[in-house]
Scaffold this motif. Sequence first.
Motif, PDB file in Angstrom:
ATOM      1  N   TYR A 173       0.969  -1.153   0.142  1.00 16.44           N
ATOM      2  CA  TYR A 173       0.040  -0.027  -0.004  1.00 16.44           C
ATOM      3  C   TYR A 173       0.955   1.323  -0.009  1.00 16.44           C
ATOM      4  O   TYR A 173       1.802   1.450   0.819  1.00 16.44           O
ATOM      5  N   THR A 175       1.468   5.453  -0.878  1.00 17.82           N
ATOM      6  CA  THR A 175       1.013   6.945  -1.353  1.00 17.82           C
ATOM      7  C   THR A 175       1.976   7.792  -1.065  1.00 17.82           C
ATOM      8  O   THR A 175       3.066   7.512  -0.486  1.00 17.82           O
ATOM      9  N   THR A 195       1.352   8.189 -10.187  1.00 20.79           N
ATOM     10  CA  THR A 195       0.519   7.835  -8.938  1.00 20.79           C
ATOM     11  C   THR A 195       1.162   8.907  -7.814  1.00 20.79           C
ATOM     12  O   THR A 195       2.449   9.279  -8.098  1.00 20.79           O
ATOM     13  N   PRO A 196       0.081   9.075  -7.028  1.00 16.53           N
ATOM     14  CA  PRO A 196      -0.972   8.350  -6.516  1.00 16.53           C
ATOM     15  C   PRO A 196      -2.289   9.260  -7.173  1.00 16.53           C
ATOM     16  O   PRO A 196      -3.399   8.853  -6.836  1.00 16.53           O
ATOM     17  N   GLN A 206      -5.404   9.451  -2.200  1.00 14.85           N
ATOM     18  CA  GLN A 206      -5.418   8.082  -2.621  1.00 14.85           C
ATOM     19  C   GLN A 206      -4.319   7.424  -2.249  1.00 14.85           C
ATOM     20  O   GLN A 206      -3.085   7.945  -2.611  1.00 14.85           O
ATOM     21  N   GLN A 208      -2.646   3.433  -3.429  1.00 12.64           N
ATOM     22  CA  GLN A 208      -2.516   2.385  -4.303  1.00 12.64           C
ATOM     23  C   GLN A 208      -2.075   0.935  -3.739  1.00 12.64           C
ATOM     24  O   GLN A 208      -1.406   1.119  -2.865  1.00 12.64           O
ATOM     25  N   TYR A 210      -0.744  -2.809  -4.425  1.00 15.27           N
ATOM     26  CA  TYR A 210      -0.212  -3.769  -5.531  1.00 15.27           C
ATOM     27  C   TYR A 210       0.142  -5.247  -5.013  1.00 15.27           C
ATOM     28  O   TYR A 210       0.621  -5.282  -3.737  1.00 15.27           O
ATOM     29  N   THR A 327      -8.020   3.821  -4.105  1.00 19.28           N
ATOM     30  CA  THR A 327      -8.274   4.484  -5.293  1.00 19.28           C
ATOM     31  C   THR A 327      -9.198   3.579  -6.067  1.00 19.28           C
ATOM     32  O   THR A 327      -9.269   2.168  -6.060  1.00 19.28           O
ATOM     33  N   PRO A 331      -5.856   3.362 -13.116  1.00 16.98           N
ATOM     34  CA  PRO A 331      -4.633   4.338 -13.057  1.00 16.98           C
ATOM     35  C   PRO A 331      -4.211   4.469 -14.466  1.00 16.98           C
ATOM     36  O   PRO A 331      -4.658   4.048 -15.453  1.00 16.98           O
TER      37      PRO A 331
END
Length: 884
Positions: A173, A175, A195-196, A206, A208, A210, A327, A331
């Motif tokens: 996680y 940001t 990003t973010p 936000q 993200q 992964y 999010t 993206p």
Amino acid sequence: MRITLATACFLLVCNIGTAQVIATNLLTEDQKNPISIDARNPRFSWQLAANGSKANNQAAYEVQVDAIDAESGKPVSLWSTGKVLSGQTLYVPYGGKTLKSGHSYSWKVRTWDISGKQSAWSEPALWTMGLLSPADWQAKWIGPSTPDAVNGPVPLLRTGFLLNKQISKATAYITSHGFYEAQINGKKVGDAYLTPGWTSYNKRLQYQAYDVKGLLKSGDNAIGLSLGSGWYRSPLGPYNPRPDFYGKNLALLLQIKIVYTDGTEKLIVSDESWKSSTGALRFAEIYDGCILDTRLARQGWSEAGFNDRDWQDVKVQSLDKNNLVATINEPVRQHETFKPVKIITTPRGEKVIDFGQNLVGWVKVTVQGHTGDSIMISHAEVLDKAGNFYTENLRAAKAQNIYILKDNSKQTFEPQFTWQGFRYIKVTGIKGELNPADFTGIALYSDMKVTGSFACSNPLLNQLQHNIQWGQRGNFLDVPTDCPQRDERLGWTGDAQVFSRTASYNMNVHNFFSKWLKDVAADQYPSGSIPYIIPDVFTNGNNEVGGSTGWGDVSTIVPWTVYSAYGDKQVLENQYTSMKAWVKYIEKQTKNDLWVTGNHFGDWLFYSVNNDRDGTSAITNKYLIAQCFYAHSTQILLNSAKILNKKADEQYYTQLLQRIKNAFVKEYVTPNGLISSDTQTAYVLALEFDMLPVSLRQQAAERLVKNIKQYDYHLTTGFLGTPYLCDALSKFGHADVAYRLLLQDTYPSWLYPIKAGATTIWERWDGIRTDGSFEESSMNSYNHYAYGAIGDWMYQNIAGIQAGEAGYKKIIIKPAIGGGLTWAEGGYDCPYGHISSKWKIEGGKLDMSVTIPQNTTADIFVPDALGKTYQKFSVKGGDYHFQR
């Protein structure tokens, strides 16, 4: 079974088999197998397919939800709807026990058709909850301990860690304040860029998630991140651009949750143990580009075993975690690639490459030279009349990427934390001839699914569709921007609302707009006024920079567009307070129910009349426009109140709407139907928004046609009139005039830029004048989607694909024959499945094929070959073929 129905002039062939339905394309919160959902009660959607050509509609469903055991990975029953008698397949809410942060779940569905036949269970869909509260974040905000600035080197942050068990699952996680890009063991984390993303950072930031299991290994590991200024602190906007708008310091927040096969867990978090330095990226900024000096590269800096003893300690920052949100939108990713179509030596002797398409992204370049050689890539959309590289319309944006070589080996470069809008690049620093194989243009945009297609027998209209789509691709980079090349690239609200209907045909913009609308509400002023741009970086202190009609109405129009296209009532629920506040703001500005105050952009960039013809004028009173949009927003609010069952509001806005329209007629319309601004835009808005008594509408349509004829079948509309121009003509029986306007190819028209070589939509009707000179460079973008709003009419009228109900639960197919077209076809992936409409005319007869998705109904209006009469058929999902 095939049934053929024939008459003397009509033939219908349809497939009506009785195959069993199957639930497919399972989505959770409109996403496929998402790994970070923060909706406490996620909603489930599915489509129906058939093991044959046609099946009965859904009569009932059952959704079953399982928790995924962390240790075994097996499902454990959690909740079921039981059998629900309903045809609903969209947005069925979870109603079981409280879901837990970071935990994984699966769901499946089975259905019953109207004959009572039960389907098999679908294949399961998966989702994982995100981090649902600030307490779930064990990570600390960190940043470089030494001062860093917008024009300075990009900070690098890293740490190492040991893993000594077999991994079952690993989720990162991340940001940041600013852009971030992460690497684990030397490999990029994910395939997203920028990003973010861009939100109203101080209110909504936000993060993200992964899946990083595949990047980890047993033993020593390392993670490294680079941080760029991005939208957080780059100077934004052409008017008094201010750096550090959201804050001065870049910062990182990272947490990796690792679940081992024995069920135990390990957290890797950003904290004071991390190290910081700088590397090859010496500068990166949105408008100006980047400088990459590979002599200063830190080889292996994100890999295990890297020696970071000379790196500095990071600084822990005391920053909020209460504004963190998962999010929900797609993206930004890399998409199409382009090779040079031409290498040019300009009259000035410059080396220029033409990629053949005005695109947004960057150029990947492979070069070889000597240590310290500097290669500069500059970007432009057009060449000037003499064929020279032209960048004046970029204004203050440098849009240059500079690469400095570390040695004489062959090196490949891509920029980072920036992007450009371009068709042409100028290359300096490379000795000898340019090799086309060394250059690749890469398109960059939000990864929205392509849902629409359109083609017809007119090549210019096909190119127009191409230009509309590429205008959307280039300007939908996390927010709907106004232009991608100059020192702007901002979320102008007026541009977004006029294009939103076309956007929803071309691509699935459900999540894209839903995310952005949350920032519309977040940045709305206390007065209810809407900023000109979202996120709002024009505001300075307590000053309100907004409130323009047609721009502020984004707060009502786009939520309604999203609801209409996707049937998602929650969008209206989420935005309803914002919608009410905007209409209340207008109401407070009115005098005797007339909005005759405030500053408005009006019909922005309408055709400027140099020599008035026959006493007509293209200038439309801004307050007349304001009154029309006031009514339109009130109508949308009224419709939303009905859908949300807000009876008191429904009654109030019904009465308000009537007063608004009465005031409009009294102020702006003569007894015989002449509107005081005798312009195309005035008549279009009055007709489109039902501002006139029924008895005067057809007469107004005739006046609109007369005006168009006075300009020799040219439009004179700007940003607010153009989207509705052909629609208003078609509604009142003048589709032939709409076609003639659409097919006009001299200035001003949609096809004039195409004949001038455009590959995207221009900001101005005459971005390049008929003599080859340019409009004023202070505002002249060649990639600006607003006038591409005509795409909506092309889908709805030429292909004939229309929504009969929100979300296309009911579909209307009604193509308008005309314009000398001999064939046309359109496709659209609606929430229920694929819609297709194709027609062609041969030998004086019309042949038409239609596909309707399962679990919907449709009214198909089949025209004759002249488009004079229609025959209606009401059908369910299936494939249909008509001849007439």
